[in-house]
Design an enzyme around this catalytic site. Structure first.
Site, PDB file in Angstrom:
ATOM      1  N   LYS A 131       0.818  -1.321   0.009  1.00  0.00           N
ATOM      2  CA  LYS A 131       0.059  -0.044   0.113  1.00  0.00           C
ATOM      3  C   LYS A 131       0.893   1.281  -0.143  1.00  0.00           C
ATOM      4  O   LYS A 131       0.614   2.351  -0.629  1.00  0.00           O
ATOM      5  CB  LYS A 131      -0.970   0.018   0.989  1.00  0.00           C
ATOM      6  N   GLY A 139       2.987  -0.547   8.946  1.00  0.00           N
ATOM      7  CA  GLY A 139       4.294  -0.307   8.427  1.00  0.00           C
ATOM      8  C   GLY A 139       4.271  -0.235   6.628  1.00  0.00           C
ATOM      9  O   GLY A 139       4.191  -1.045   6.349  1.00  0.00           O
TER      10      GLY A 139
HETATM   11  P1  GDP Z   1       2.194  -2.097   3.197  1.00  0.00           P
HETATM   12  O1  GDP Z   1       2.059  -2.746   4.526  1.00  0.00           O
HETATM   13  O2  GDP Z   1       0.948  -2.660   2.283  1.00  0.00           O
HETATM   14  O3  GDP Z   1       2.578  -0.730   2.720  1.00  0.00           O
HETATM   15  O4  GDP Z   1       3.424  -2.782   2.491  1.00  0.00           O
HETATM   16  P2  GDP Z   1       4.720  -3.098   3.333  1.00  0.00           P
HETATM   17  O5  GDP Z   1       5.613  -2.069   3.015  1.00  0.00           O
HETATM   18  O6  GDP Z   1       4.558  -3.576   4.608  1.00  0.00           O
HETATM   19  O7  GDP Z   1       5.389  -4.251   2.506  1.00  0.00           O
HETATM   20  C1  GDP Z   1       5.878  -4.493   1.217  1.00  0.00           C
HETATM   21  C2  GDP Z   1       7.076  -4.608   0.521  1.00  0.00           C
HETATM   22  O8  GDP Z   1       7.194  -4.758  -0.616  1.00  0.00           O
HETATM   23  C3  GDP Z   1       7.881  -3.316   1.001  1.00  0.00           C
HETATM   24  O9  GDP Z   1       9.276  -3.787   1.367  1.00  0.00           O
HETATM   25  C4  GDP Z   1       8.006  -2.519  -0.452  1.00  0.00           C
HETATM   26  O10 GDP Z   1       9.139  -2.058  -0.605  1.00  0.00           O
HETATM   27  C5  GDP Z   1       7.876  -3.789  -1.174  1.00  0.00           C
HETATM   28  N1  GDP Z   1       7.210  -3.545  -2.534  1.00  0.00           N
HETATM   29  C6  GDP Z   1       6.235  -2.876  -2.866  1.00  0.00           C
HETATM   30  N2  GDP Z   1       5.691  -3.167  -4.248  1.00  0.00           N
HETATM   31  C7  GDP Z   1       6.670  -4.044  -4.644  1.00  0.00           C
HETATM   32  C8  GDP Z   1       6.629  -4.673  -5.941  1.00  0.00           C
HETATM   33  O11 GDP Z   1       5.898  -4.253  -6.984  1.00  0.00           O
HETATM   34  N3  GDP Z   1       7.860  -5.521  -6.001  1.00  0.00           N
HETATM   35  C9  GDP Z   1       8.613  -5.772  -4.962  1.00  0.00           C
HETATM   36  N4  GDP Z   1       9.543  -6.905  -5.295  1.00  0.00           N
HETATM   37  N5  GDP Z   1       8.825  -5.109  -3.953  1.00  0.00           N
HETATM   38  C10 GDP Z   1       7.578  -4.378  -3.531  1.00  0.00           C
HETATM   39  P1  IMO Z   2       0.211  -2.825   7.223  1.00  0.00           P
HETATM   40  O1  IMO Z   2      -0.568  -1.348   7.349  1.00  0.00           O
HETATM   41  C1  IMO Z   2       0.407  -6.877   8.345  1.00  0.00           C
HETATM   42  C2  IMO Z   2      -1.666  -8.036  12.159  1.00  0.00           C
HETATM   43  C3  IMO Z   2      -0.879  -8.439  13.133  1.00  0.00           C
HETATM   44  C4  IMO Z   2      -1.693  -9.347  14.038  1.00  0.00           C
HETATM   45  C5  IMO Z   2      -2.906  -8.658  14.078  1.00  0.00           C
HETATM   46  C6  IMO Z   2      -3.287  -7.793  15.181  1.00  0.00           C
HETATM   47  O2  IMO Z   2       1.468  -2.319   7.278  1.00  0.00           O
HETATM   48  O3  IMO Z   2      -0.516  -3.598   6.007  1.00  0.00           O
HETATM   49  P2  IMO Z   2      -2.594  -5.655  16.055  1.00  0.00           P
HETATM   50  O4  IMO Z   2      -1.441  -4.944  16.774  1.00  0.00           O
HETATM   51  O5  IMO Z   2      -3.101  -4.647  15.121  1.00  0.00           O
HETATM   52  O6  IMO Z   2      -3.415  -5.815  17.370  1.00  0.00           O
HETATM   53  O7  IMO Z   2      -2.444  -7.081  15.486  1.00  0.00           O
HETATM   54  O8  IMO Z   2      -2.972  -7.794  12.833  1.00  0.00           O
HETATM   55  N1  IMO Z   2      -1.383  -6.718  11.575  1.00  0.00           N
HETATM   56  C7  IMO Z   2      -0.762  -6.469  10.418  1.00  0.00           C
HETATM   57  N2  IMO Z   2      -0.313  -7.454   9.636  1.00  0.00           N
HETATM   58  N3  IMO Z   2       0.301  -5.737   8.177  1.00  0.00           N
HETATM   59  C8  IMO Z   2      -0.155  -4.689   9.056  1.00  0.00           C
HETATM   60  O9  IMO Z   2      -0.368  -3.374   8.583  1.00  0.00           O
HETATM   61  C9  IMO Z   2      -0.633  -5.281  10.189  1.00  0.00           C
HETATM   62  N4  IMO Z   2      -1.126  -4.399  11.463  1.00  0.00           N
HETATM   63  C10 IMO Z   2      -1.592  -5.373  12.089  1.00  0.00           C
HETATM   64  O10 IMO Z   2       0.520  -8.966  12.800  1.00  0.00           O
HETATM   65  O11 IMO Z   2      -1.740 -10.454  13.418  1.00  0.00           O
HETATM   66 MG    MG Z   3       3.152  -3.207   6.101  1.00  0.00          MG
END
Ligand code: GDP
Ligand code: IMO
Ligand code: MG
Length: 427
Positions: free
Chosen positions: A16, A40
């Site tokens: 996202k 995160g």
């Molecule tokens: P979010 O919580 O949905 O914002 O996703 P996170 O940041 O927790 O995890 C997504 C991970 O995948 C991050 O390390 C991004 O930098 C990486 N990422 C996002 N889009 C892509 C993609 O299209 N390809 C690859 N290889 N990595 C990506």
């Molecule tokens: P983003 O926005 C992935 C998961 C936790 C746990 C459950 C409940 O980065 O996609 P909490 O601390 O919210 O009470 O935990 O939800 N969880 C996530 N998993 N991405 C997240 O956020 C999360 N935020 C919470 O691992 O299973």
């Molecule tokens: Mg995340």
């Protein structure tokens, strides 16, 4: 299209942050409306990598304005740290970040209760929370015992806090757990408020005026629909509405002012924390997805569980969130696989089912019904147009569109801004 809601269509971490970052160019405002620093969101800008937890990812675009809405629960100390972190890296927030005075506050006793709650659950019942105090803070909100940012800027705040600390300490002491120190909590919050006070306001008229002026607003969903408190794998969920409905209740922008929903969908599936996950892999393919996709939590560093693409999950997102189009991410992670699997339905106790069950014990008994698709065994990085993608990749995408019932308008082939393809979508 002036208001776009972006949601996670799986169990979070779909990418996202990256998609918000590429869409921010086209908008005026980026708004968080639920969750807290359990999120995160990773954004790569040039050689730099940012992980945002509470501050909307739009902050990395100069001139764009960001809102932390009423539906968010925020830890003031963690927020100040994050604000200082992005400011030190060249993105000051003054005049660009607005915090709702209705947003609920996460205090240290919420984090302590989060940890206790997890520790006291029987094995198998643990949620694997991020331990950021999210559940206890939302519980206090629902129990009408929480404090909001408006209370923190009120002269009565010390007394309001004292009553809460005393009550929560009774609960913690009864569990034999360490208790919170009122003076320490007060001092830490007051120090944080020196930074936050000028940012706190009523964000409802602000967003209302933006909508009236035809400005573009992007809602940055946190978590994903399968972690939604109503539509997720309850009780293995977070404590907020991570679906598109949360954008309205968590910001005060009403449903009839929302124009479009983008679902962020990973080309395979991951989950961090406990709870059922029908397409989870425990084999070499799962390892390979984790290794190539670098699937480790952006907030807690935990390894993410990995599995094949699950269309039952994606259709659940389409139905509950009204997904108009997908931003399909991490396609590049599949570049090396010889065969890919797509789960199109589940088998539950000998029956074929097409919809995601409410009962979490049933979800745990669901066996994926797979179809197999040939991989493309070549790099997709650097593709400038959809037509540049290998045939097998285009067929895989077309099949995902078919089985999920929504088109893929955005394709992500890497973590950076440039690794993104936009397709012309019928609007
Ligand atoms: P979010 O919580 O949905 O914002 O996703 P996170 O940041 O927790 O995890 C997504 C991970 O995948 C991050 O390390 C991004 O930098 C990486 N990422 C996002 N889009 C892509 C993609 O299209 N390809 C690859 N290889 N990595 C990506
Ligand atoms: P983003 O926005 C992935 C998961 C936790 C746990 C459950 C409940 O980065 O996609 P909490 O601390 O919210 O009470 O935990 O939800 N969880 C996530 N998993 N991405 C997240 O956020 C999360 N935020 C919470 O691992 O299973
Ligand atoms: Mg995340």
């Amino acid at each position: 299209m002036s208001t776009t809601i972006l949601i996670g269509a799986q169990w979070g971490d779909e990418g996202k942050g990256k998609i918000i970052d590429v869409l921010t160019e086209r908008v005026d405002w980026v708004v968080r409306a639920q969750g807290g620093n359990n999120a995160g969101h990773t954004v790569e800008v040039g050689e730099e990598r940012f992980v945002l937890h509470l501050v909307p990812s739009g902050i990395l675009h100069e001139g764009k304005r960001c809102v932390i809405g009423n539906g968010v629960v925020l830890d003031p100390v963690a927020l100040v740290e994050e604000i200082q972190g992005v400011a030190a890296r060249g993105f000051p927030v003054e005049g660009r970040l607005f915090i709702s005075d209705r947003a609920h506050v996460v205090f240290p006793y919420h984090r302590m209760l989060d940890a206790q709650g997890e520790a006291r659950r029987a094995k198998g019942d643990q949620i694997g929370t991020t331990q950021r105090g999210i559940g206890p803070a939302y519980s206090d909100k629902a129990a009408r015992f929480g404090l909001r940012m408006a209370d923190l800027v009120d002269p009565e705040f010390p007394a309001l806090l004292k009553a809460r600390v005393e009550e929560k300490n009774r609960a913690l002491a009864a569990l034999g757990a360490p208790v919170a120190d009122y003076d320490d909590v007060l001092a830490a919050v007051q120090q944080a408020m020196e930074t936050l006070r000028p940012l706190v306001c009523d964000t409802v008229p602000l967003l209302h005026a933006a909508v009236r002026a035809g400005e573009h607003i992007l809602f940055e969903g946190a978590q994903g629909i399968l972690l939604d408190i109503d539509f997720g794998t309850y009780p293995f969920v977070t404590s907020s509405n991570a679906g598109s409905g949360g954008a309205s209740t968590g910001s005060g922008v009403p449903p009839n002012r929302m124009d479009r929903v983008v679902g962020v969908l990973k080309a395979y599936t991951t989950r961090v924390g406990e709870g059922p996950f029908p397409t989870e892999l425990h084999d070499a393919d799962g390892e390979e997805l984790r290794r190539v996709g670098r699937e480790f939590g952006a907030t807690t560093g935990r390894p993410r569980r990995c599995g094949w693409f699950d269309a039952v999950v994606a259709r659940h997102a389409v139905m509950t969130c009204g997904v108009d189009e997908w931003a399909l991410t991490k396609l590049d992670v599949l570049d090396g696989f010889e065969t890919l699997k797509i789960c199109t339905a589940y088998e539950l106790d000998g029956r074929r089912i097409e919809h995601f069950p409410a009962n979490v014990r049933e979800v745990a008994r669901c066996r994926p019904v797979y179809e197999e698709w040939p991989g493309w065994r070549t790099s997709t990085r650097g593709a400038a147009r959809f037509d540049d993608l290998p045939d097998a990749a285009r067929r895989y995408i077309a099949r995902l569109e078919d089985v999920t019932g929504a088109p893929a308008g955005i394709l992500s082939l890497g973590p950076r801004r440039a690794d993104t393809l936009f397709r012309e979508m019928p609007r």
